[in-house]
Design an enzyme around this catalytic site. Structure first.
Site, PDB file in Angstrom:
ATOM      1  N   ARG A   1      83.170   3.004  20.912  1.00  0.00           N
ATOM      2  CA  ARG A   1      82.813   1.879  20.174  1.00  0.00           C
ATOM      3  C   ARG A   1      81.163   2.252  19.708  1.00  0.00           C
ATOM      4  NH1 ARG A   1      82.613  -4.578  21.703  1.00  0.00           N
ATOM      5  NH2 ARG A   1      80.821  -3.832  22.957  1.00  0.00           N
TER       6      ARG A   1
ATOM      7  N   THR B   1      76.652  -0.519  15.648  1.00  0.00           N
ATOM      8  CA  THR B   1      77.714  -1.291  14.577  1.00  0.00           C
ATOM      9  C   THR B   1      78.718  -2.097  15.215  1.00  0.00           C
ATOM     10  OG1 THR B   1      79.093   0.634  14.122  1.00  0.00           O
ATOM     11  CG2 THR B   1      76.872   0.464  13.107  1.00  0.00           C
TER      12      THR B   1
ATOM     13  N   ASP C   1      80.890  -3.039  31.315  1.00  0.00           N
ATOM     14  CA  ASP C   1      81.194  -1.780  30.517  1.00  0.00           C
ATOM     15  C   ASP C   1      82.416  -1.006  31.647  1.00  0.00           C
ATOM     16  OD1 ASP C   1      80.194   0.226  28.255  1.00  0.00           O
ATOM     17  OD2 ASP C   1      81.617   1.178  29.617  1.00  0.00           O
TER      18      ASP C   1
ATOM     19  N   ASP D   1      81.881   2.945  32.119  1.00  0.00           N
ATOM     20  CA  ASP D   1      80.700   3.059  33.066  1.00  0.00           C
ATOM     21  C   ASP D   1      81.115   2.835  34.466  1.00  0.00           C
ATOM     22  OD1 ASP D   1      79.205   4.106  30.929  1.00  0.00           O
ATOM     23  OD2 ASP D   1      78.072   2.377  30.680  1.00  0.00           O
TER      24      ASP D   1
HETATM   25  O1  LIG Z   1      87.424  -4.151  21.118  1.00  0.00           O
HETATM   26  P1  LIG Z   1      86.071  -3.249  20.736  1.00  0.00           P
HETATM   27  O2  LIG Z   1      84.908  -4.149  20.487  1.00  0.00           O
HETATM   28  O3  LIG Z   1      86.453  -1.962  20.075  1.00  0.00           O
HETATM   29  O4  LIG Z   1      85.593  -2.647  22.272  1.00  0.00           O
HETATM   30  C1  LIG Z   1      86.621  -2.314  23.339  1.00  0.00           C
HETATM   31  C2  LIG Z   1      86.596  -0.863  23.702  1.00  0.00           C
HETATM   32  O5  LIG Z   1      84.973  -0.599  24.306  1.00  0.00           O
HETATM   33  C3  LIG Z   1      85.270   0.019  25.383  1.00  0.00           C
HETATM   34  O6  LIG Z   1      85.027   1.652  25.220  1.00  0.00           O
HETATM   35  P2  LIG Z   1      83.654   2.401  25.128  1.00  0.00           P
HETATM   36  O7  LIG Z   1      83.379   2.232  23.571  1.00  0.00           O
HETATM   37  O8  LIG Z   1      82.601   1.916  25.997  1.00  0.00           O
HETATM   38  O9  LIG Z   1      84.182   3.775  25.197  1.00  0.00           O
HETATM   39  P3  LIG Z   1      84.434   4.328  26.682  1.00  0.00           P
HETATM   40  O10 LIG Z   1      85.726   3.979  27.198  1.00  0.00           O
HETATM   41  O11 LIG Z   1      84.228   5.849  26.633  1.00  0.00           O
HETATM   42  O12 LIG Z   1      83.360   3.865  27.488  1.00  0.00           O
HETATM   43  C4  LIG Z   1      86.556  -0.277  25.992  1.00  0.00           C
HETATM   44  O13 LIG Z   1      87.180   0.618  26.921  1.00  0.00           O
HETATM   45  C5  LIG Z   1      87.320  -0.378  24.632  1.00  0.00           C
HETATM   46  O14 LIG Z   1      87.944   1.123  24.373  1.00  0.00           O
HETATM   47  O1  LIG Z   2      82.851  -6.363  27.350  1.00  0.00           O
HETATM   48  C1  LIG Z   2      83.054  -5.181  27.075  1.00  0.00           C
HETATM   49  C2  LIG Z   2      83.256  -4.807  25.892  1.00  0.00           C
HETATM   50  C3  LIG Z   2      83.629  -3.582  25.279  1.00  0.00           C
HETATM   51  N1  LIG Z   2      83.671  -2.516  26.277  1.00  0.00           N
HETATM   52  C4  LIG Z   2      83.613  -2.816  27.562  1.00  0.00           C
HETATM   53  O2  LIG Z   2      83.783  -2.003  28.453  1.00  0.00           O
HETATM   54  N2  LIG Z   2      83.415  -4.091  27.936  1.00  0.00           N
HETATM   55 MG   LIG Z   3      82.272   2.151  27.711  1.00  0.00          MG
END
Ligand SMILES: O=P(O)(O)OC[C@H]1O[C@H](OP(=O)(O)OP(=O)(O)O)[C@H](O)[C@@H]1O
Ligand SMILES: O=c1cc[nH]c(=O)[nH]1
Ligand SMILES: [Mg+2]
Length: 209
Positions: free
Chosen positions: A104, A108, A200, A203
């Site tokens: 994400r 944006t 997150d 992370d």
């Molecule tokens: O419903 P949304 O608003 O799209 O958010 C949720 C997304 O955000 C996080 O991923 P992230 O973008 O942090 O990637 P990562 O798993 O690589 O940390 C999470 O694991 C989802 O995939």
């Molecule tokens: O709360 C949140 C939202 C998006 N992605 C995450 O990992 N945590």
């Molecule tokens: Mg993430």
């Protein structure tokens, strides 16, 4: 409209509390995500078809039930979805695993696709799409579309924590997809994070913050 099933078993609620706690470190966080995924998988697979098999117990011959061999695929949304794969594979070890890379954009909040590797027979498989977090729903909606564009027809979305906004968005975009979650939280904050949430997930799983 797809169903949203909230799995609020006491073991699930207890483990969720532990992963929400900011003092829970990466090792314990990973273990708990795996355990939670296993508990969710138990319910997600409730409708797997069975067939009769003839066996012999130490006492007598018997006709009993076994899985009929429905082909399953588990698809984590990278990265955080990776934390849920092992728990599910422990219950359904014959499942094949596909990977969809979506992150994400922090500004944006729009999903950015960067990877896709799926089993070649994806169209014949029932798919379990996994991601711990369903926030705006953008990542899940894009991932489901990814899978459908490649022929997938039967997709279940399995998350740990969801925001009401994300559930509504997925239901609207993909009314054929049932959503399984351990908790539906209050809302999203101004940065698109789930409140109270767990921070997150990626992370915290991989220690990248
Ligand atoms: O419903 P949304 O608003 O799209 O958010 C949720 C997304 O955000 C996080 O991923 P992230 O973008 O942090 O990637 P990562 O798993 O690589 O940390 C999470 O694991 C989802 O995939
Ligand atoms: O709360 C949140 C939202 C998006 N992605 C995450 O990992 N945590
Ligand atoms: Mg993430």
């Amino acid at each position: 409209m797809g169903k949203t099933i909230v799995l609020d078993h006491p073991l699930i609620q207890h483990k969720l509390t532990l992963i929400r706690d900011k003092n829970t470190g990466a090792k314990e966080f990973r273990e708990l995500v795996e355990e939670l995924s296993m508990l969710l998988a138990y319910e997600v697979t409730r409708d797997l078809p069975l067939q009769d098999v003839e066996i012999e117990t130490p006492v007598c011959k018997a006709t009993t039930k076994a899985l009929s061999g429905k082909k399953i695929g588990v698809v984590p949304i990278l990265r955080a979805g990776l934390g849920m794969v092992e728990g599910i594979l422990k219950l359904i070890p014959a499942a094949k695993v596909g990977h969809v890379g979506v992150y994400r954009d922090p500004e944006t909040l729009q999903p950015v696709e960067y990877f896709c590797k799926l089993p070649t027979d994806i169209a014949e498989r029932d798919l379990i799409l996994v991601d711990p977090m369903l926030a705006t729903g953008g990542s899940a909606i894009a991932s489901v579309k990814f899978l459908k564009d490649r022929g997938a027809q039967n997709i279940k979305l399995v998350c740990l924590v969801a925001a009401p906004e994300g559930i509504e968005a997925v239901q609207k975009a993909h009314p054929d997809v049932d959503i399984f979650v351990a908790a539906v939280d209050e809302r999203l904050n101004d940065h698109g994070y789930i409140v109270p949430g767990l921070g997150d997930a990626g992370d915290r799983l991989f220690g990248t913050k």
